[in-house]
Design a protein around this motif. Structure first.
Motif, PDB file in Angstrom:
ATOM      1  N   THR A 105      13.140   0.228  -0.597  1.00  0.00           N
ATOM      2  CA  THR A 105      12.105   1.261  -0.454  1.00  0.00           C
ATOM      3  C   THR A 105      11.324   1.414  -1.752  1.00  0.00           C
ATOM      4  O   THR A 105      10.094   1.527  -1.736  1.00  0.00           O
ATOM      5  N   GLN A 106      12.028   1.392  -2.873  1.00  0.00           N
ATOM      6  CA  GLN A 106      11.338   1.524  -4.158  1.00  0.00           C
ATOM      7  C   GLN A 106      10.416   0.333  -4.418  1.00  0.00           C
ATOM      8  O   GLN A 106       9.307   0.508  -4.898  1.00  0.00           O
ATOM      9  N   THR A 107      10.848  -0.871  -4.070  1.00  0.00           N
ATOM     10  CA  THR A 107      10.011  -2.055  -4.269  1.00  0.00           C
ATOM     11  C   THR A 107       8.752  -1.973  -3.420  1.00  0.00           C
ATOM     12  O   THR A 107       7.644  -2.269  -3.893  1.00  0.00           O
ATOM     13  N   THR A 108       8.891  -1.565  -2.181  1.00  0.00           N
ATOM     14  CA  THR A 108       7.723  -1.410  -1.305  1.00  0.00           C
ATOM     15  C   THR A 108       6.755  -0.381  -1.887  1.00  0.00           C
ATOM     16  O   THR A 108       5.541  -0.603  -1.912  1.00  0.00           O
ATOM     17  N   GLN A 109       7.283   0.732  -2.386  1.00  0.00           N
ATOM     18  CA  GLN A 109       6.429   1.764  -2.979  1.00  0.00           C
ATOM     19  C   GLN A 109       5.774   1.253  -4.268  1.00  0.00           C
ATOM     20  O   GLN A 109       4.611   1.536  -4.539  1.00  0.00           O
ATOM     21  N   VAL A 110       6.516   0.492  -5.068  1.00  0.00           N
ATOM     22  CA  VAL A 110       5.947  -0.109  -6.282  1.00  0.00           C
ATOM     23  C   VAL A 110       4.732  -0.966  -5.921  1.00  0.00           C
ATOM     24  O   VAL A 110       3.668  -0.854  -6.536  1.00  0.00           O
ATOM     25  N   MET A 111       4.894  -1.817  -4.936  1.00  0.00           N
ATOM     26  CA  MET A 111       3.802  -2.717  -4.546  1.00  0.00           C
ATOM     27  C   MET A 111       2.632  -1.951  -3.935  1.00  0.00           C
ATOM     28  O   MET A 111       1.472  -2.305  -4.152  1.00  0.00           O
ATOM     29  N   THR A 112       2.924  -0.876  -3.203  1.00  0.00           N
ATOM     30  CA  THR A 112       1.859  -0.021  -2.672  1.00  0.00           C
ATOM     31  C   THR A 112       1.088   0.614  -3.818  1.00  0.00           C
ATOM     32  O   THR A 112      -0.150   0.612  -3.832  1.00  0.00           O
ATOM     33  N   ASN A 113       1.803   1.153  -4.797  1.00  0.00           N
ATOM     34  CA  ASN A 113       1.159   1.779  -5.956  1.00  0.00           C
ATOM     35  C   ASN A 113       0.314   0.765  -6.722  1.00  0.00           C
ATOM     36  O   ASN A 113      -0.833   1.038  -7.094  1.00  0.00           O
ATOM     37  N   MET A 114       0.878  -0.416  -6.947  1.00  0.00           N
ATOM     38  CA  MET A 114       0.154  -1.464  -7.664  1.00  0.00           C
ATOM     39  C   MET A 114      -1.112  -1.863  -6.901  1.00  0.00           C
ATOM     40  O   MET A 114      -2.178  -2.049  -7.493  1.00  0.00           O
ATOM     41  N   GLY A 115      -1.003  -1.976  -5.590  1.00  0.00           N
ATOM     42  CA  GLY A 115      -2.173  -2.311  -4.766  1.00  0.00           C
ATOM     43  C   GLY A 115      -3.279  -1.287  -4.901  1.00  0.00           C
ATOM     44  O   GLY A 115      -4.464  -1.638  -4.967  1.00  0.00           O
ATOM     45  N   GLU A 116      -2.926  -0.016  -4.946  1.00  0.00           N
ATOM     46  CA  GLU A 116      -3.934   1.049  -5.100  1.00  0.00           C
ATOM     47  C   GLU A 116      -4.617   0.968  -6.472  1.00  0.00           C
ATOM     48  O   GLU A 116      -5.826   1.178  -6.584  1.00  0.00           O
ATOM     49  N   ILE A 117      -3.850   0.663  -7.497  1.00  0.00           N
ATOM     50  CA  ILE A 117      -4.425   0.533  -8.841  1.00  0.00           C
ATOM     51  C   ILE A 117      -5.348  -0.688  -8.899  1.00  0.00           C
ATOM     52  O   ILE A 117      -6.453  -0.619  -9.448  1.00  0.00           O
ATOM     53  N   LEU A 118      -4.909  -1.795  -8.327  1.00  0.00           N
ATOM     54  CA  LEU A 118      -5.758  -2.990  -8.278  1.00  0.00           C
ATOM     55  C   LEU A 118      -7.063  -2.700  -7.533  1.00  0.00           C
ATOM     56  O   LEU A 118      -8.146  -3.090  -7.976  1.00  0.00           O
ATOM     57  N   THR A 119      -6.958  -1.985  -6.409  1.00  0.00           N
ATOM     58  CA  THR A 119      -8.148  -1.631  -5.636  1.00  0.00           C
ATOM     59  C   THR A 119      -9.102  -0.775  -6.463  1.00  0.00           C
ATOM     60  O   THR A 119     -10.310  -1.001  -6.455  1.00  0.00           O
ATOM     61  N   ALA A 120      -8.559   0.187  -7.204  1.00  0.00           N
ATOM     62  CA  ALA A 120      -9.395   1.045  -8.062  1.00  0.00           C
ATOM     63  C   ALA A 120     -10.113   0.233  -9.134  1.00  0.00           C
ATOM     64  O   ALA A 120     -11.186   0.615  -9.600  1.00  0.00           O
ATOM     65  N   ALA A 121      -9.536  -0.911  -9.503  1.00  0.00           N
ATOM     66  CA  ALA A 121     -10.140  -1.775 -10.517  1.00  0.00           C
ATOM     67  C   ALA A 121     -11.051  -2.832  -9.900  1.00  0.00           C
ATOM     68  O   ALA A 121     -11.623  -3.654 -10.611  1.00  0.00           O
ATOM     69  N   GLY A 122     -11.171  -2.841  -8.568  1.00  0.00           N
ATOM     70  CA  GLY A 122     -12.033  -3.811  -7.892  1.00  0.00           C
ATOM     71  C   GLY A 122     -11.340  -5.136  -7.610  1.00  0.00           C
ATOM     72  O   GLY A 122     -11.994  -6.165  -7.485  1.00  0.00           O
TER      73      GLY A 122
END
Length: 181
Positions: A105-122
């Motif tokens: 669960t933590q790994t899935t949340q980590v990747m979700t968080n990382m995806g949101e940050i990447l999206t914010a950076a374009g």
């Protein structure tokens, strides 16, 4: 303004005896070296360096869709076309608590968080060129790897994985990345 310089022009401008290839890449030259070059070469060199400085503007990336930093750091920094995402742990942004104690669960949340940050950076996961995974327990490697692989189904980035003594807030996994647009 030019952002490229041929090998011959670079050699003339900077007195380089070895091969130099500069195409939209960071290239720095000391001022005293530029002063020695001919006026034509200096003009080309200044244009190149001006272009490099324009590309190298530092931008802080932040989004409410990922947990706020839990220390004195940014979620990510964008310099030119390179994005450096800080280590992400499995906190839910709205609660700043772990969704679950399991490493899956933590790994899935980590990747979700990382995806949101990447999206914010374009960017997105296809732009990621390097990751580092930190595990609280090396025995979790296979579980983390299985989830991680779903985010990079082809051409995965370079990666390093380490087991560490402790992670922030008692996290089971932390992952950072570098992406290039």
């Amino acid at each position: 303004m030019t952002s490229t310089m041929t090998f011959t022009a670079a050699r003339q401008a900077f007195g380089c005896a070895h091969h130099v290839a500069v195409t939209r890449q960071v290239f720095f030259a000391p001022t005293h070296v530029l002063k020695r070059a001919s006026k034509q070469s200096v003009k080309s060199s200044r244009n190149l360096i001006t272009s490099v400085h324009a590309m190298a503007k530092r931008e802080v990336i932040s989004t409410d869709k990922a947990p706020a930093a839990v220390g004195p750091y940014s979620q990510a920094i964008k310099v030119g076309e390179t994005i450096f995402v800080s280590g992400c742990i499995g906190l839910v942004p709205e609660t700043m608590k772990f969704a679950d104690e399991t490493v899956e669960t933590q790994t899935t949340q980590v990747m979700t968080n990382m995806g949101e940050i990447l999206t914010a950076a374009g960017a997105d996961f296809s732009n990621v060129v390097k990751t580092t995974i930190l595990l609280a327990e090396i025995g979790d490697f296979a579980k983390v790897n299985a989830i991680y692989a779903t985010y990079f189904p082809s051409n995965p980035p370079a990666r390093a994985t380490f087991a560490v003594k402790d992670l922030p807030l008692g996290a089971r996994v932390e992952i950072d990345c570098t992406a290039v647009l």
